[in-house]
Design an enzyme around this catalytic site. Structure first.
Site, PDB file in Angstrom:
ATOM      1  N   GLU A   1      -3.678  -4.338  -0.093  1.00 20.77           N
ATOM      2  CA  GLU A   1      -2.943  -5.152   0.877  1.00 20.77           C
ATOM      3  C   GLU A   1      -2.946  -4.570   2.303  1.00 20.77           C
ATOM      4  OE1 GLU A   1       0.237  -7.148  -2.187  1.00 20.77           O
ATOM      5  OE2 GLU A   1       0.560  -5.076  -1.614  1.00 20.77           O
TER       6      GLU A   1
HETATM    7  C1  ACM Z   1      -0.055  -3.987  -5.867  1.00 22.40           C
HETATM    8  O1  ACM Z   1       0.666  -4.598  -6.649  1.00 22.40           O
HETATM    9  N1  ACM Z   1       0.015  -4.208  -4.574  1.00 22.40           N
HETATM   10  C2  ACM Z   1      -0.992  -3.009  -6.320  1.00 22.40           C
END
Ligand code: ACM
Length: 529
Positions: A333
Site C-alpha cells: 500500500e
Molecule cells: C496488508 O493487509 N496491508 C498487508
C-alpha cells in the site's frame, strides 16, 4: 469423533506399514472391536495416528528422561507444563536402568524421514516415548502429549487426576516448513508479557514462525539505537520495546521452536518514522503523529540519501537482534509513489537486507519491483487469481499464503462481531479452515508455497482479551492447514477436535469466540456462524 475419522486414522497407519504387532491392533481384534480414538482430539491432526488399548497414568513415580543435550530444555519445558496441575515432582533425568514409569524424550534412533520437526510418540502401559531427530520435533511431540492429557492439565494449580495418557502410536511431521502467525503491535502496542502469552499460544499449535509487525503509521515499536527518536517519538503514547526486551522475545520464541520474523514496513506505512525525523520527508518537515486507521497516505522520501542511511542503520540493528533468516520489509500500500519510485526504493531496500545476510520478505506488492528470486512474497489479496503471483512462482519466488478472506484473523466472524474489520467480508471459523494453502491461487503450484501465515492486525484490538477473541478459535484452523496432510483436513472431524480445545481455553482463561459452528462440550449447535 466420527467413525469416518477413526477409519481414516487406521487406514493411514495401515497404508504405511506401521501396524504395531502385540499392541492395540491385534488385541483389539481379539476383543472384537477397534480401540476408541475418542480421546485423540489433537490439533493439528497428526499425520498418522492409531489408537491402541494401552494406557499410561502419570503418577508421582513418573520420571521425565531425556537423552541428547538438545533434549534437556524440552524435558524441562514438559516438566514445567505438568508440575503445576499434577502436583508431582516429575524429576528430569538422564536414562537410568528400568525405563519404566518414564516419559522419555530421545534424539536417538529417529528415522531421517521425520525431518527437522517430525516426531514419533508411543504410549505403552509403562510409559510414553517421544523420539525425534531434532529438539523441535521433541517439542512438537510434547505439545501433542499435552493435548492427550485431560484439559485440567492446563491449570496453574493442583487438580485431581488421574493423569492418563490414552494408548496411541503417532508418527507425525508437518506438511509445510513455514507455519506463521503475525501480530500487529504498531496499531496497538502489546507489552512483553502479552507477547509471550501470544507466543505460548502459537507454540501449543505447532506454529513455527512469529511475524511481528513492528512499525506502521501509528507507531514505531522497537528501539533503534542509531535513530532513537523512532521509538521515543514514533512510539507515541503506546510505547516500544527496548532492544533487551526484544532480545528476550526472540529467545522466548526460540525456546519454543519458533523463529521470530521482524517487519519494518517501508516505504509506505511510515508516518511514525516521518513524525520522528524531518529528514525522512521530502519537505524536511516532520509530520504529526497519527492514530487513525487510514492506509496508503505516508511515504519515505525515495529521492533523499538520508532515507537509505536510515534504512541501512535500522536493518543493521534489526538483523543483529534476530538470528532467524528473514527480515520482512512490508512494501504494501505505498500509494503515494509511482511504480518507478517504488521500484527505485525497493531495489535498494532489498539489497540492504541481503547485505546484512538476511532473506527479504515482502507483502506481495514487492513483486511489482521485480526483486531477486530469493525474496519471499506474502500474498494477502483474497482473490484466487493473481497474474503477479503466478509469474513470481514461475520465476522461482517462494510464497507465503495469507489470503485476506481466509487467513486474516482480525476479520469479523460475522456481522454481529463487534471487533475487527470486514473489508474482504466475514471469516467464520469454517471459512478459516476450508481452503488449501497449497492450491489457493490459480496457476501457483504447492511447490512454490512455503506455507500459510495468519496475520492479526490490531486497528480495533485494544486489549489482549480482544486479541484472544479474534485468535481463538481460528488460530488452530490455520495451524492445522499448515501442519496436517491435505487429505486429512476434514471440517466435520476438525470441528469436533476443535470443540475439545474449549475446556482447555476455559482453564487457561482464554477469551475465545464460542462459534456456533463448533460443537463445544455442553453447548448446543445453533446453526449460526
Ligand atoms: C496488508 O493487509 N496491508 C498487508
Amino acid at each position: 469423533m466420527t467413525s469416518v475419522s477413526r477409519r481414516q486414522a487406521l487406514r493411514s497407519i495401515a497404508g504405511t506399514g506401521l501396524l504395531w504387532a502385540g499392541t492395540g491392533a491385534s488385541r483389539a481384534q481379539r476383543d472384537g472391536g477397534a480401540p476408541s480414538d475418542d480421546a485423540l482430539t489433537v490439533v493439528p491432526r497428526p499425520a498418522e495416528m492409531a489408537p491402541t488399548r494401552a494406557a499410561y497414568e502419570i503418577t508421582d513415580e513418573t520420571t521425565i528422561m531425556f537423552d541428547g543435550s538438545g533434549a534437556f530444555h524440552v524435558a524441562t519445558a514438559l516438566a514445567d507444563l505438568l508440575r503445576p496441575a499434577t502436583g508431582f515432582e516429575l524429576p528430569v533425568d538422564r536414562p537410568t536402568g528400568s525405563g519404566t514409569d518414564t516419559i522419555s524424550l530421545t534424539l536417538d534412533g529417529a528415522p531421517p524421514t521425520l525431518g527437522d520437526e517430525g516426531y514419533r510418540l508411543g504410549v505403552t502401559d509403562s510409559g510414553v516415548t517421544i523420539r525425534a531427530a531434532e529438539p523441535a520435533g521433541l517439542f512438537w511431540g510434547v505439545q501433542t502429549l499435552r493435548q492427550l492429557l485431560p484439559p485440567s492439565v492446563e491449570a496453574d494449580s493442583e487438580r485431581a487426576g488421574p493423569w492418563t495418557v490414552p494408548g496411541v502410536q503417532i508418527r507425525d511431521a508437518p506438511r509445510f516448513d513455514y507455519r506463521g502467525v503475525h501480530l500487529d503491535v504498531a496499531r496497538h502496542f502489546f507489552d512483553v508479557d502479552a507477547v509471550k502469552q501470544y507466543i505460548d499460544y502459537l507454540a501449543a499449535y505447532k506454529i513455527n514462525h512469529f511475524h511481528m509487525h513492528l512499525t506502521d503509521d501509528q507507531g514505531w515499536r522497537l528501539m533503534i539505537e542509531s535513530w532513537p527518536r523512532l521509538a521515543t517519538v514514533g512510539g507515541g503514547e503506546g510505547g516500544y520495546y527496548t532492544q533487551a526486551e526484544f532480545r528476550d522475545l526472540v529467545r522466548y520464541a526460540a525456546d519454543r521452536s519458533i523463529t521470530l520474523v521482524p517487519e519494518i514496513d517501508v516505504p509506505g506505512h511510515t508516518n511514525a518514522a516521518l513524525a520522528s525525523y524531518g529528514e525522512l520527508n521530502c519537505d524536511g518537515q516532520p509530520t504529526d503523529l497519527y492514530t487513525g486507521t487510514e492506509v496508503g497516505f505516508s511515504s519515505l522520501c525515495v529521492d533523499r540519501e538520508e532515507t537509505y542511511e536510515f534504512f541501512d542503520d535500522v536493518i543493521r540493528e534489526v538483523a543483529a537482534l534476530t538470528p532467524g533468516p528473514y527480515v520482512h520489509i512490508g512494501g504494501d500500500e505505498a500509494e503515494e509513489l509511482s511504480e518507478a519510485e517504488y521500484a527505485q526504493f525497493m531495489d535498494r531496500a532489498v539489497a540492504i537486507v541481503q547485505n546484512y545476510g538476511k532473506r527479504p520478505v515482502g507483502w506481495y506488492q514487492v513483486l511489482n519491483a521485480d526483486p531477486p528470486e530469493s525474496t519471499v512474497a506474502q500474498y494477502w489479496n483474497p482473490s484466487r487469481e493473481s497474474s503477479l503471483l503466478e509469474a513470481a512462482a514461475d520465476a522461482g519466488h517462494e510464497l507465503l499464503m495469507s489470503p485476506g478472506s481466509r487467513a486474516f484473523l482480525d476479520i469479523k466472524y460475522n456481522e454481529g462481531t463487534e471487533l475487527g474489520l470486514s473489508w474482504p467480508g466475514f471469516t467464520s471459523v469454517r471459512d478459516a479452515y476450508t481452503w488449501d494453502p497449497g492450491a489457493y491461487v490459480d496457476g501457483v503450484d504447492e511447490s512454490a508455497v512455503m506455507g500459510p501465515e495468519a496475520p492479526l492486525w490490531s486497528e480495533t484490538l485494544e486489549t489482549f482479551d480482544d486479541v484472544e477473541f479474534m485468535l481463538f478459535p481460528r488460530l488452530p484452523a490455520i495451524a492445522e492447514l499448515g501442519w496436517s496432510p491435505a487429505d486429512e483436513t476434514d471440517w466435520s472431524d476438525f470441528s469436533e477436535r476443535l470443540a475439545a480445545q474449549g475446556p482447555r481455553w476455559d482453564i487457561l482463561d482464554v477469551n475465545f469466540y464460542r462459534s456456533p459452528q463448533v460443537p463445544w462440550p455442553g453447548g448446543e449447535r445453533s446453526g449460526g456462524i
